[in-house]
Scaffold this motif. Structure first.
Motif, PDB file in Angstrom:
ATOM      1  N   ASP A 196      35.758  33.060  24.818  1.00 17.10           N
ATOM      2  CA  ASP A 196      34.825  34.187  24.778  1.00 17.10           C
ATOM      3  C   ASP A 196      33.717  33.914  23.764  1.00 17.10           C
ATOM      4  O   ASP A 196      33.954  33.376  22.684  1.00 17.10           O
ATOM      5  CB  ASP A 196      35.580  35.459  24.384  1.00 17.10           C
ATOM      6  CG  ASP A 196      34.762  36.718  24.618  1.00 17.10           C
ATOM      7  OD1 ASP A 196      33.633  36.782  24.100  1.00 17.10           O
ATOM      8  OD2 ASP A 196      35.252  37.620  25.315  1.00 17.10           O
ATOM      9  N   ALA A 233      34.258  35.125  20.245  1.00 17.92           N
ATOM     10  CA  ALA A 233      35.436  34.650  19.516  1.00 17.92           C
ATOM     11  C   ALA A 233      35.077  34.123  18.124  1.00 17.92           C
ATOM     12  O   ALA A 233      35.805  34.368  17.160  1.00 17.92           O
ATOM     13  CB  ALA A 233      36.152  33.562  20.323  1.00 17.92           C
ATOM     14  N   HIS A 247      41.723  36.870  22.426  1.00 14.69           N
ATOM     15  CA  HIS A 247      40.970  35.657  22.723  1.00 14.69           C
ATOM     16  C   HIS A 247      41.913  34.516  23.126  1.00 14.69           C
ATOM     17  O   HIS A 247      41.585  33.712  24.007  1.00 14.69           O
ATOM     18  CB  HIS A 247      40.132  35.238  21.518  1.00 14.69           C
ATOM     19  CG  HIS A 247      39.028  36.189  21.183  1.00 14.69           C
ATOM     20  ND1 HIS A 247      38.161  36.688  22.140  1.00 14.69           N
ATOM     21  CD2 HIS A 247      38.640  36.741  20.006  1.00 14.69           C
ATOM     22  CE1 HIS A 247      37.288  37.501  21.564  1.00 14.69           C
ATOM     23  NE2 HIS A 247      37.568  37.552  20.278  1.00 14.69           N
TER      24      HIS A 247
END
Length: 262
Positions: free
Chosen positions: A229, A232, A218
Motif C-alpha cells: 500500500d 504503508a 498492510h
C-alpha cells in the motif's frame, strides 16, 4: 553497552527459569498451524462427525489462495489470541522488578534508566519476534502444502510489516507495566487498548495512518494482493514515532519515581 548486554542476559536467564523460551514459541507454532489446517479440513471434519446438518459451509473456503489463508493467520490467530498471550506474558516485565525491589536495587548500580529499559525491550522483543516468526513460518509451510504457494518475497515483506506491529505491542506493554502496579490491570489495559486499535483499522483512512495496528493490515494486504500500500511507509514512520513516545513515557515515569532512592 556492557550494562545493556548484562541486563539482556539477566532477562534471558529469567525466561529460561520461567520456561518462556519454550512455551511461547510452541504456542505460536500451534496458532500458525491451526488456521490453514482448520480452513482446509473443517468441512471434512464436520461431515465426518455428522454435524453439518443445518450448517452452510462456504465451498470457496478450501479454494482460497495461499496468501489469503496466511493473511487470515495474522488476523484471526496472531491478532486475537496471540496478542492476548503476548500481553499476558509481558505484563510483569517491569512491574515484577518494582514489586520485589529489584528495580530500586538495579538503579543503585551504575545502570542508567535507558539501559534498563533497553535491556527489557531488546530481550522481550527478540523473544516475541522469534515466537511470531516461527509460528508464521509454520503457517507458511502448511499453506504452501494445503493451498497455493505464496511467493517468498511477498511472505517476507508481510512478516517485516507485522514485526513492526509486534514492536509496538512490546513497547506499549512495557509502558503500562512501568506505570501500573497490578499485573491484572496491566494485562487488561494492554489487551483492551491493543485489540481496540486492531478493531478500528479500516474505519477511517486518517485514523488508519495514525494507528500502529495498521501495520498488521498492510502485512495482510501484501500477502493477499502482492502489492505494498502507498500509505504503508507513512504509517511505518508514524508507528516508530508512537514506539519512541511509549519509550519516552516509560523512561520519564521510572526516572520521575526515583526508584533508585527508595
Amino acid at each position: 553497552m556492557k550494562n545493556l548486554i548484562v541486563l539482556i542476559k539477566k532477562e534471558y536467564v529469567q525466561m529460561l527459569r520461567d520456561f518462556k523460551v519454550i512455551w511461547l514459541p510452541i504456542v505460536f507454532i500451534f496458532l500458525g498451524a491451526a488456521q490453514p489446517v482448520l480452513t482446509h479440513y473443517l468441512p471434512a471434519i464436520l461431515k465426518a462427525l455428522g454435524g453439518s446438518q443445518g450448517i452452510t459451509i462456504d465451498p470457496s473456503m478450501t479454494a482460497q489462495k495461499g496468501g489469503e489463508v496466511l493473511a487470515s493467520t495474522l488476523g484471526s490467530q496472531f491478532d486475537q489470541l496471540g496478542l492476548m498471550i503476548l500481553a499476558i506474558s509481558m505484563m510483569g516485565i517491569i512491574q515484577t522488578d518494582k514489586a520485589n525491589g529489584m528495580l530500586a536495587f538495579i538503579l543503585t548500580r551504575p545502570v542508567t534508566v535507558p539501559s534498563y529499559i533497553g535491556g527489557k525491550m531488546v530481550s522481550n522483543y527478540l523473544m516475541a519476534a522469534f515466537s511470531v516468526t516461527i509460528g508464521y513460518f509454520t503457517s507458511y509451510l502448511y499453506v504452501n502444502y494445503l493451498f497455493t504457494a505464496v511467493p517468498f518475497s511477498q511472505m517476507i515483506t508481510g512478516l517485516i510489516f507485522y514485526l513492526v506491529w509486534i514492536l509496538f505491542i512490546v513497547s506499549f506493554t512495557t509502558m503500562t507495566s512501568a506505570i501500573f502496579h497490578s499485573q491484572g490491570i496491566i494485562a487488561l489495559i494492554s489487551i483492551v487498548f491493543l485489540i481496540g486499535c486492531r478493531i478500528i483499522v479500516g474505519l477511517n483512512p486518517i485514523v488508519d495512518q495514525l494507528n500502529p495496528a495498521s501495520m498488521s493490515k498492510h502485512a495482510m494486504e501484501t500477502l493477499m494482493t502482492g502489492l505494498v500500500d502507498s500509505n504503508a511507509v507513512g504509517n511505518l514512520l508514524l508507528t516508530f514515532v508512537w514506539i519512541l513516545l511509549t519509550l519516552f513515557i516509560t523512561n520519564y515515569w521510572i526516572s520521575n519515581k526515583k526508584f533508585s532512592h527508595e
